[in-house]
Design a protein around this motif. Structure first.
Motif, PDB file in Angstrom:
ATOM      1  N   GLU A  99       0.828  -1.213   0.000  1.00  0.00           N
ATOM      2  CA  GLU A  99       0.000   0.000   0.000  1.00  0.00           C
ATOM      3  C   GLU A  99       0.860   1.260   0.000  1.00  0.00           C
ATOM      4  O   GLU A  99       0.533   2.248  -0.658  1.00  0.00           O
ATOM      5  N   ILE A 100       1.951   1.216   0.701  1.00  0.00           N
ATOM      6  CA  ILE A 100       2.852   2.387   0.735  1.00  0.00           C
ATOM      7  C   ILE A 100       3.345   2.683  -0.681  1.00  0.00           C
ATOM      8  O   ILE A 100       3.356   3.832  -1.131  1.00  0.00           O
ATOM      9  N   MET A 101       3.755   1.624  -1.376  1.00  0.00           N
ATOM     10  CA  MET A 101       4.272   1.820  -2.735  1.00  0.00           C
ATOM     11  C   MET A 101       3.196   2.407  -3.643  1.00  0.00           C
ATOM     12  O   MET A 101       3.471   3.273  -4.461  1.00  0.00           O
ATOM     13  N   LYS A 102       1.987   1.934  -3.464  1.00  0.00           N
ATOM     14  CA  LYS A 102       0.888   2.443  -4.295  1.00  0.00           C
ATOM     15  C   LYS A 102       0.691   3.944  -4.080  1.00  0.00           C
ATOM     16  O   LYS A 102       0.478   4.700  -5.019  1.00  0.00           O
ATOM     17  N   VAL A 103       0.756   4.359  -2.815  1.00  0.00           N
ATOM     18  CA  VAL A 103       0.547   5.779  -2.513  1.00  0.00           C
ATOM     19  C   VAL A 103       1.726   6.615  -3.023  1.00  0.00           C
ATOM     20  O   VAL A 103       1.546   7.692  -3.587  1.00  0.00           O
ATOM     21  N   LEU A 104       2.939   6.098  -2.856  1.00  0.00           N
ATOM     22  CA  LEU A 104       4.118   6.884  -3.260  1.00  0.00           C
ATOM     23  C   LEU A 104       4.250   6.966  -4.792  1.00  0.00           C
ATOM     24  O   LEU A 104       4.666   7.993  -5.327  1.00  0.00           O
ATOM     25  N   GLY A 105       3.952   5.890  -5.475  1.00  0.00           N
ATOM     26  CA  GLY A 105       4.048   5.898  -6.939  1.00  0.00           C
ATOM     27  C   GLY A 105       5.448   5.523  -7.427  1.00  0.00           C
ATOM     28  O   GLY A 105       6.439   5.705  -6.719  1.00  0.00           O
ATOM     29  N   GLU A 150       7.580   6.706  -9.611  1.00  0.00           N
ATOM     30  CA  GLU A 150       8.637   7.710  -9.727  1.00  0.00           C
ATOM     31  C   GLU A 150       9.347   7.934  -8.384  1.00  0.00           C
ATOM     32  O   GLU A 150      10.573   7.976  -8.308  1.00  0.00           O
ATOM     33  N   THR A 151       8.538   8.086  -7.349  1.00  0.00           N
ATOM     34  CA  THR A 151       9.115   8.313  -6.006  1.00  0.00           C
ATOM     35  C   THR A 151       9.919   7.099  -5.554  1.00  0.00           C
ATOM     36  O   THR A 151      11.003   7.238  -4.987  1.00  0.00           O
ATOM     37  N   ILE A 152       9.383   5.936  -5.825  1.00  0.00           N
ATOM     38  CA  ILE A 152      10.093   4.731  -5.403  1.00  0.00           C
ATOM     39  C   ILE A 152      11.478   4.717  -6.056  1.00  0.00           C
ATOM     40  O   ILE A 152      12.498   4.501  -5.389  1.00  0.00           O
ATOM     41  N   GLU A 153      11.479   5.022  -7.332  1.00  0.00           N
ATOM     42  CA  GLU A 153      12.736   4.995  -8.079  1.00  0.00           C
ATOM     43  C   GLU A 153      13.733   6.009  -7.508  1.00  0.00           C
ATOM     44  O   GLU A 153      14.894   5.698  -7.276  1.00  0.00           O
ATOM     45  N   LYS A 154      13.225   7.201  -7.266  1.00  0.00           N
ATOM     46  CA  LYS A 154      14.098   8.251  -6.732  1.00  0.00           C
ATOM     47  C   LYS A 154      14.660   7.860  -5.365  1.00  0.00           C
ATOM     48  O   LYS A 154      15.834   8.088  -5.065  1.00  0.00           O
ATOM     49  N   ARG A 155      13.822   7.268  -4.557  1.00  0.00           N
ATOM     50  CA  ARG A 155      14.284   6.896  -3.216  1.00  0.00           C
ATOM     51  C   ARG A 155      15.313   5.773  -3.287  1.00  0.00           C
ATOM     52  O   ARG A 155      16.262   5.741  -2.503  1.00  0.00           O
ATOM     53  N   PHE A 156      15.108   4.879  -4.216  1.00  0.00           N
ATOM     54  CA  PHE A 156      16.090   3.793  -4.357  1.00  0.00           C
ATOM     55  C   PHE A 156      17.431   4.369  -4.815  1.00  0.00           C
ATOM     56  O   PHE A 156      18.492   3.963  -4.341  1.00  0.00           O
ATOM     57  N   GLU A 157      17.366   5.323  -5.766  1.00  0.00           N
ATOM     58  CA  GLU A 157      18.620   5.940  -6.221  1.00  0.00           C
ATOM     59  C   GLU A 157      19.352   6.577  -5.057  1.00  0.00           C
ATOM     60  O   GLU A 157      20.555   6.420  -4.882  1.00  0.00           O
ATOM     61  N   LYS A 158      18.588   7.280  -4.260  1.00  0.00           N
ATOM     62  CA  LYS A 158      19.182   7.956  -3.095  1.00  0.00           C
ATOM     63  C   LYS A 158      19.773   6.917  -2.118  1.00  0.00           C
ATOM     64  O   LYS A 158      20.864   7.110  -1.580  1.00  0.00           O
ATOM     65  N   ALA A 159      19.068   5.824  -1.938  1.00  0.00           N
ATOM     66  CA  ALA A 159      19.560   4.777  -1.034  1.00  0.00           C
ATOM     67  C   ALA A 159      20.870   4.201  -1.571  1.00  0.00           C
ATOM     68  O   ALA A 159      21.811   3.940  -0.810  1.00  0.00           O
ATOM     69  N   ILE A 160      20.929   4.048  -2.899  1.00  0.00           N
ATOM     70  CA  ILE A 160      22.146   3.493  -3.505  1.00  0.00           C
ATOM     71  C   ILE A 160      23.310   4.479  -3.312  1.00  0.00           C
ATOM     72  O   ILE A 160      24.411   4.084  -2.910  1.00  0.00           O
ATOM     73  N   GLU A 161      23.013   5.757  -3.533  1.00  0.00           N
ATOM     74  CA  GLU A 161      24.048   6.783  -3.295  1.00  0.00           C
ATOM     75  C   GLU A 161      24.600   6.682  -1.881  1.00  0.00           C
ATOM     76  O   GLU A 161      25.760   6.967  -1.642  1.00  0.00           O
ATOM     77  N   ASN A 162      23.729   6.353  -0.967  1.00  0.00           N
ATOM     78  CA  ASN A 162      24.134   6.330   0.438  1.00  0.00           C
ATOM     79  C   ASN A 162      24.894   5.080   0.867  1.00  0.00           C
ATOM     80  O   ASN A 162      25.322   4.985   2.009  1.00  0.00           O
ATOM     81  N   LEU A 163      24.977   4.123  -0.018  1.00  0.00           N
ATOM     82  CA  LEU A 163      25.665   2.877   0.370  1.00  0.00           C
ATOM     83  C   LEU A 163      27.161   3.142   0.496  1.00  0.00           C
ATOM     84  O   LEU A 163      27.739   3.806  -0.352  1.00  0.00           O
ATOM     85  N   LYS A 164      27.722   2.644   1.561  1.00  0.00           N
ATOM     86  CA  LYS A 164      29.164   2.916   1.715  1.00  0.00           C
ATOM     87  C   LYS A 164      29.965   1.672   1.379  1.00  0.00           C
ATOM     88  O   LYS A 164      29.509   0.580   1.541  1.00  0.00           O
TER      89      LYS A 164
END
Ligand code: GLU
Length: 552
Positions: free
Chosen positions: A530-536, A538-552
């Motif tokens: 349900e969270i994914m449905k609400v976020l959509g 595009e947002t999911i993709e952007k957040r994943f990119e950001k998470a990947i950037e944050n990987l050390k």
């Protein structure tokens, strides 16, 4: 000169009590109807124990088709504060406990038994004081404060009871002529009740809550009218609860020991005594001991605290019913969907010793209460609270359509989410659903079993490229996460993983956790589908990119 002349000298303009007896007749109510009241002093502080008493009184009146009224006890003008009355009126309103009669704003009232503010009832008290004087049951007392101090010191030195009684009741012995003489000479005085009681005799009282109690009779000639012309609590209680036709006096048990005096006053005034129900205070655990909830030490003693915290009013009321009747909890378990008003409340089943206050339990009830609300109700109530206490949350809730989607997650189904206990939890609870809040916070990514950079990056990329489809139903959505797990060499079923612990590094649940943490930076959220449905997407993709950037 007789008592009547003395009474006329003291209160020349007071009306005959017949006038008031006719003006405030017996109430015309169905048989068994109970008339109760909440009678606080406007000290500027509404104690949760006061709300508790008011709730009990209101519940009892409602159950019997009786009347619940609000009387403001402002005869101690030293203790009075500005806005004290409106504070009380608004507290009752906030909890949806407005009285049937009595004060409804700081100046207005409804009902035929008023005025409901004691300072406006001076004439009435004086009429009844005059009536007692006429019969020799009350008298003026001319003792000065210094004489009172002296008397007290002597009594203490002789280890005697303090007070104005027996041989110590000096003015009781004056003749009517002497009294009149002093008054004519302009000496100042107060009015005392002439108690017919004897300390060596006992009275029996059956309290609705405390059961049978015996006390020595009252023998104190207490003050009934003070030098400012206003009554003391005791006298006002007798006159008001008689004229307002209260049938049950439900009040704090600090007044239990005054019952002998009160019964005596009712008797000498020729009134029928009400039933009394004395409520024990709400207690708190403190360092292994128990003590009363204290205005000074405990923020939760103030009714305003619950409003500020945004604890739903229904949760507070339900919690109070819980401590009022120990049978409530079982009833609630058996009837989760009934309104609390349907509970068969029993005044005589209230605990004789004080109930313990338990914030954890209250917040738990808060969670249940909120879990039963629709997204729309949650939205409205959270917004109401935010309008008063949190402008940032107001801002977040501006887009109502989106907020309703957020609050709609895991709501309205059989097992609704139960993660919000109070309105002040809402912001923290939904923050990650708002991009600006999500990105402006330094995010931590608490990955669990799968925590290496490569695996995480691969999971996130594969998922968005190959497996996430906006229109998938829940089963398909979940099956895809399984497929992804298998593609990555993890177990697609937890069962399988458990059967062959050596064979897999992780399972589908661990893959879900990676997705969840990357998406929300939390390990614990409501339903991710349900969270994914609400976020959509595009947002999911952007957040994943950001998470990947944050990987050390
Ligand atoms: N004014 C009293 C108090 O606040 C009321 C007690 C009563 O309910 O009679 O303690």
């Amino acid at each position: 000169m007789d008592y009547k002349d003395l009474a006329n000298l003291i209160f020349p303009n007071a009306k005959d009590i017949k006038y008031y007896e006719e003006k405030y007749p017996e109430r015309n109510l169905p048989e068994g109807a109970i008339v109760t009241r909440f009678a606080p002093s406007p000290t500027g502080f509404v104690h949760i124990g006061g709300l508790y008493q008011a709730l009990v009184a209101k519940t009892v009146a409602e159950k019997t088709d009786g009347v619940f009224f609000l009387r403001v006890e402002d005869t101690d003008q030293k203790r009075e504060v500005e806005n004290g009355v409106i504070g009380i009126v608004n507290s009752l309103k906030d909890f949806d406990m407005a009285p049937d009669e009595g004060m409804i704003t700081d100046t207005e009232e409804i009902g035929n038994y008023g005025p409901y503010k004691q300072s406006l009832r001076k004439d009435i008290y004086q009429a009844y004081a005059k009536y007692l004087i006429e019969q020799g049951k009350a008298y003026p007392c001319f003792c000065t404060p210094e004489e009172d101090e002296e008397r007290k010191a002597k009594q203490e030195a002789a280890k005697l009871r303090t007070g104005y009684y027996g041989v110590w009741a000096k003015c009781r012995k004056l003749t009517v002529e002497e009294m009149a003489e002093k008054i004519k000479n302009g000496e100042s005085y107060i009015i005392r009740f002439k108690s017919p009681g004897r300390e060596d005799r006992k009275i029996k009282h059956k309290d609705v809550i405390k059961g049978n109690v015996d006390f020595p009779e009252n023998d104190q000639d207490i003050i009934i009218i003070k030098s400012d012309g206003l009554p003391t609590y005791h006298f006002a209680h007798a006159v008001d609860d008689h004229l307002m036709r209260t049938t049950y006096v439900i009040r704090s048990d600090e007044w239990l020991s005054s019952v002998p005096l009160h019964l005596q006053l009712f008797h000498e005034l020729g009134f029928k005594a009400p039933k009394y129900a004395h409520i024990s205070p709400i207690m708190k655990n403190d360092n292994g001991g128990k003590r009363k909830l204290s205005k000074r030490k405990d923020p939760e003693a103030a009714v305003s605290y619950y409003k500020e915290q945004g604890i739903p009013t229904d949760a507070v009321k339900e919690y109070l019913l819980n401590i009022a009747n120990s049978t409530f909890e079982n009833w609630r378990r058996a009837n989760p969907d009934k309104k609390m008003e349907e509970f068969d409340f029993q005044l005589n089943k209230m605990s004789v010793s004080g109930a313990l206050f338990d914030m954890i339990k209250l917040l738990d009830i808060g969670k249940t209460v909120i879990s039963k609300m629709t997204a729309e109700e949650v939205y409205e109530k959270a917004l109401d609270w935010a309008n008063e206490f949190d402008s940032e949350l107001v801002e977040m809730l501006k887009n109502k359509e989106y907020a309703l989607k957020v609050f709609g997650i895991e709501r309205g189904n059989k097992k609704p989410r139960k993660d919000i206990a109070k309105w002040s939890d809402v912001k923290e609870n939904i923050e990650y659903m708002y991009d600006d809040k999500f990105y402006s916070k330094t995010q931590e990514y608490p990955y669990q079993v799968i925590s290496d950079k490569e695996s995480i990056e691969k999971i996130l990329k594969l998922y968005i490229e190959k497996y996430y489809y906006v229109n998938d139903d829940k089963q398909t959505w979940f099956d895809k996460i399984k497929e992804l797990s298998v593609e990555m060499g993890y177990a697609g079923e937890v069962k399988e993983f458990k059967a062959n612990p050596g064979k897999y590094k992780a399972h589908v649940g661990d893959v879900s956790t990676v997705l969840r943490v990357a998406l929300t930076s939390r390990t614990n959220t409501p339903d991710m589908y349900e969270i994914m449905k609400v976020l959509g997407k595009e947002t999911i993709e952007k957040r994943f990119e950001k998470a990947i950037e944050n990987l050390k």
